[in-house]
Design a protein around this motif. Structure first.
Motif, PDB file in Angstrom:
ATOM      1  N   GLN A  55       0.846  -1.189   0.000  1.00 14.69           N
ATOM      2  CA  GLN A  55       0.000   0.000   0.000  1.00 14.69           C
ATOM      3  C   GLN A  55       0.886   1.244   0.000  1.00 14.69           C
ATOM      4  N   TYR A  57       1.054   3.836   1.714  1.00 14.22           N
ATOM      5  CA  TYR A  57       1.503   4.383   2.994  1.00 14.22           C
ATOM      6  C   TYR A  57       2.523   3.490   3.699  1.00 14.22           C
ATOM      7  N   MET A  72       5.117   2.115   8.415  1.00 14.85           N
ATOM      8  CA  MET A  72       4.136   2.889   7.654  1.00 14.85           C
ATOM      9  C   MET A  72       4.272   4.369   7.974  1.00 14.85           C
ATOM     10  N   LYS A  77      -0.876   7.848   5.314  1.00 15.05           N
ATOM     11  CA  LYS A  77      -2.113   7.178   5.727  1.00 15.05           C
ATOM     12  C   LYS A  77      -3.231   8.208   5.928  1.00 15.05           C
ATOM     13  N   ARG A 132     -10.508  10.954   8.616  1.00 10.83           N
ATOM     14  CA  ARG A 132      -9.580  10.588   9.685  1.00 10.83           C
ATOM     15  C   ARG A 132     -10.266  10.376  11.023  1.00 10.83           C
ATOM     16  N   TYR A 135     -10.096   7.097  12.813  1.00 11.77           N
ATOM     17  CA  TYR A 135      -8.855   6.705  13.470  1.00 11.77           C
ATOM     18  C   TYR A 135      -8.725   7.274  14.881  1.00 11.77           C
ATOM     19  N   VAL A 155      -5.938   2.335  13.176  1.00 13.67           N
ATOM     20  CA  VAL A 155      -4.944   2.873  12.250  1.00 13.67           C
ATOM     21  C   VAL A 155      -4.120   1.744  11.639  1.00 13.67           C
ATOM     22  N   GLU A 160      -7.079  -0.550   3.127  1.00 19.51           N
ATOM     23  CA  GLU A 160      -7.690   0.285   2.111  1.00 19.51           C
ATOM     24  C   GLU A 160      -8.259  -0.570   0.997  1.00 19.51           C
TER      25      GLU A 160
END
Length: 162
Positions: A55, A57, A72, A77, A132, A135, A155, A160
């Motif tokens: 991914q 991130y 990450m 993210k 966000r 998260y 998180v 995704e």
């Protein structure tokens, strides 16, 4: 941790009453709190080996004392600007019970704070809010500003969709 010199006992503040300790980290001008119970280690930025087809991130993996740890970028993210590495950049090693360790890159580690439940507002679940918000476990109120308290399990575990 509190040490009472008169009675010679030790208490962990993250389990006392309704208080929790958070490590406050910075991403740009924003402050985020990570529950200290999930923090295994904080290390300086080091060489990250890229992993193909991960991914966007995920920056890659690091070797920390013989353990390969995926890393990450919280900035990526959270759809912020890409990371800019400085002398303050740190990798926070997170360990969740059901998972192996994972590193998250932050701009700076600021401090450790203790927040009681009355200093934390829980986020509202408004579907039109910033993505966000999913998260966050709450917003901590401090004299020098607000701290977005991360639900670190969400998180780390959230995947995704393409």
């Amino acid at each position: 941790m509190v040490i009472d010199m008169d009675n010679n006992y030790v208490q962990n503040l993250d389990t006392v009453g309704d208080e929790k300790q958070y490590i406050v980290v910075c991403l740009g001008s924003e402050q985020y709190g990570i529950d200290i119970q999930y923090v295994d280690n904080i290390v300086r930025k080091q060489r990250i080996t890229r992993v193909p087809k991960a991914q966007h991130y995920f920056k890659g993996v690091i070797n920390l004392r013989g353990e390969v740890i995926p890393v990450m970028s919280l900035r990526l993210k959270f759809d912020l600007e890409p990371d800019e590495y400085t002398n303050n950049t740190r990798i926070i090693i997170i360990k969740l019970e059901q998972h192996s360790a994972i590193g998250i890159i932050v701009d700076k580690v600021k401090e450790v704070v203790t927040l009681s439940e009355d200093l934390i507002d829980r986020p509202t679940t408004d579907s039109t809010a910033d993505a966000r918000i999913q998260y966050l476990s709450g917003i901590g109120k401090q004299p020098d500003g607000l701290i977005s308290l991360l639900n670190i399990a969400t998180v780390v575990n959230e995947r995704e969709t393409a």
